[in-house]
Design an enzyme around this catalytic site. Sequence first.
Site, mmCIF file in Angstrom:
data_model
loop_
_atom_site.group_PDB
_atom_site.id
_atom_site.type_symbol
_atom_site.label_atom_id
_atom_site.label_comp_id
_atom_site.label_asym_id
_atom_site.label_seq_id
_atom_site.Cartn_x
_atom_site.Cartn_y
_atom_site.Cartn_z
ATOM 1 N N TYR A 150 0.833 -1.213 0.000
ATOM 2 C CA TYR A 150 0.000 0.000 0.000
ATOM 3 C C TYR A 150 0.869 1.265 0.000
ATOM 4 C CZ TYR A 150 -3.816 3.189 1.091
ATOM 5 O OH TYR A 150 -4.734 4.218 1.043
ATOM 6 N N ASP A 169 -17.721 3.858 -7.694
ATOM 7 C CA ASP A 169 -16.663 4.264 -6.770
ATOM 8 C C ASP A 169 -16.600 5.790 -6.732
ATOM 9 O OD1 ASP A 169 -14.419 4.709 -5.261
ATOM 10 O OD2 ASP A 169 -13.171 3.235 -6.297
ATOM 11 N N SER A 201 -6.422 1.184 -4.408
ATOM 12 C CA SER A 201 -6.561 2.590 -4.043
ATOM 13 C C SER A 201 -5.198 3.274 -4.176
ATOM 14 C CB SER A 201 -7.150 2.707 -2.639
ATOM 15 O OG SER A 201 -7.665 3.989 -2.407
ATOM 16 N N HIS A 258 -15.901 1.541 -3.843
ATOM 17 C CA HIS A 258 -14.474 1.435 -3.570
ATOM 18 C C HIS A 258 -14.113 0.111 -2.902
ATOM 19 C CE1 HIS A 258 -10.604 3.356 -3.546
ATOM 20 N NE2 HIS A 258 -10.446 3.214 -2.245
#
Length: 700
Positions: free
Chosen positions: A468, A632, A548, A667
């Site tokens: 991430y 999203d 993301s 999302h």
Amino acid sequence: MAVSSTLATFGQDQKATTMKYPQTTKGTTVDVYFDTKVADPYRWLEDDKSAETGAWVKAQNEVTYDYLSKIPFRDALKSRMEKLWNYEKIGAPFKEGEFTYYYKNNGLQNQSVLYRKDAKGNETIFLDPNTFSKDGTTSLGGLDFSKDGSKVAYAISEGGSDWRKVIIMDAISQKIIEDTIVDVKFSGVSWKGNEGFYYSSYDKPKGSELSAKTDQHKLYFHKLGTAQKTDKVIFGADKKRRYVGGSVTEDDDYLVITAANSTYGNELYIKDLTKANSPIVTIVDNFKSSNAIIENEGTKLFIDTDWNAPNKRIVTVDVNNPKPANWKNFIAETENVLTTSTGAGYFFANYMQDAVSVVKQYDYSGKLIRQIELPGVGTAEGFGGKKKENILYYSFTNYITPGSTYSFDAKTGISSIYQRPKVDFKSEQYESKQVFYTSKDGTKIPMIITHKKGLKLDGKNPTILYAYGGFNISLTPSFSIANAVWMENGGVYAVPNLRGGGEYGKKWHDAGTKMQKQNVFDDFIAAAEYLIAQKYTSSQYLAIRGGSNGGLLVGATMTQRPDLMKVALPAVGVMDMLRYHTFTAGAGWAYDYGTAQDSKEMFNYLKGYSPVHNVKKDIQYPATMVTTGDHDDRVVPAHSFKFAAELQDKQAGTNPVLIRIDINAGHGAGKSVAATIQENVDIQAFTLYNMGIQKLPESK
């Protein structure tokens, strides 16, 4: 902007396949940043309401699902994943009024059901989100009970959107008692006694509510028995902030207000609810630190803060003189990052030590009671509850241990199993190992590598590298059914804790922001190179995955080092770094990214790694499946649409470039179990197939 077809030849190692490939019309839009012209040929895909975009989505999905349907082991993967997923899951119980509540999922239910028991132990269903919509796309987005447990306000999300509706119900009779509160976003619900509750929202944006900019958050109070249009603005009407939250202390004495313009740093305010027309008092008046009131004992406030403490500390101060100059240490900062919870009259300091949990218990005088003995090395979460409770609950998990719930006696410190899931997965046959590798600039980065015991280090193991690297978010060990299936099939699952995350506090976070963002990509690239050097895998058998901000990570890495991996799996990614801040709440991410308007230097830096702007002609990019949802409104799907269009236009060689677009999905939050399983099946099938694998180990 019509969608036409063109022929493209894609090949796997086992065969070449010719398929019809949607061709995306190029527009003539050009933006100018500091005298630099930047073409944006796929700007039209930002219009999520247009018929042309809808036709493009349909055409892309037809190609993608046709491709996936031809993968020989896709059905076998789905069968195994459904079987493994089909076990009872029970959440930790919590008391409200005279009832005990808990969530339960029988196995493959799309949404977990909220049950309750009365004093006699009679169990009934309280809320079943599976009845909210026929297709499972409406989910429960949170709920909060009034102080005596007689009322409840619960939020629902439709199609995965961040916009919520709040339904108010009499908890005893389970009857809806008022009109639905609408247009709520990025908000909890916090009751003041039983008279009403606080919530936050934006004015409804002009244009599409799924993509238009929202940047003035307001805190409202809804009094029961009144219409929403009369709800009073408590904070934010004349003080513009992107994120505003309000919560009432457990004793009902104070309203705590937080206000922020970005995803890091917040102002802090408090209002005395025991006095009519009391003022809102400022505690912190800037965005240079992260602050939260976690508890009070009368007028004594306990504040969780990273002000002058990058790894966080707990301080105390009197509400009558609450400025930071008067703060006193209660739990001092240590070398490990602190997260705190309260319950049963104690504080629980949960420290992250190289991304795994160490938990210590303190009393209200600041005395250390004990270090809690956890079931193993992994992630412990929970230890929260009301002051009057004697028993608290926490969950424990790691990459090979399914999440179990434990009850904890706060007086004795004894933990007992409350619920251990019966999963058809043999944990004892797998191992997790933490290693530390060196990034490009010499920084040591931790990574946990998980796989079957006895793995042969021959460079031929299918490997997913997942990360991430942003927004102060920490990746700690947790069990996943999808990852279990991947490892059953001989796969390696590796998770590095990149800079930009929160694993080592604010300094670690800041080292991966703005003009330091390349550090995050370098850390990820170095993780891949470590796995290859140690012969866990090779470029032919390596997939990179992230969602993301992690989708941006994958997009930037695959455009910088397309030779490094065979498969790229960017999910709901931030792909257009020049325009991300113009959509929904995207401007709030500027602490991590900076914006193209900040300066010429910042513009050039962003353009230098922005995935949409760094796809080049005549480069063979890895086999890529972009995933997103058409609803999203966190990271709008236009990011993924434009990136996929660029890749499809410029891809050289035979690796496929697909985009898989979930319909009526957002999302990720609230996604149905069925949709989650199918997405994971398709990702793993695509990945293994493009690594040249024709059969799963079980079917050989």
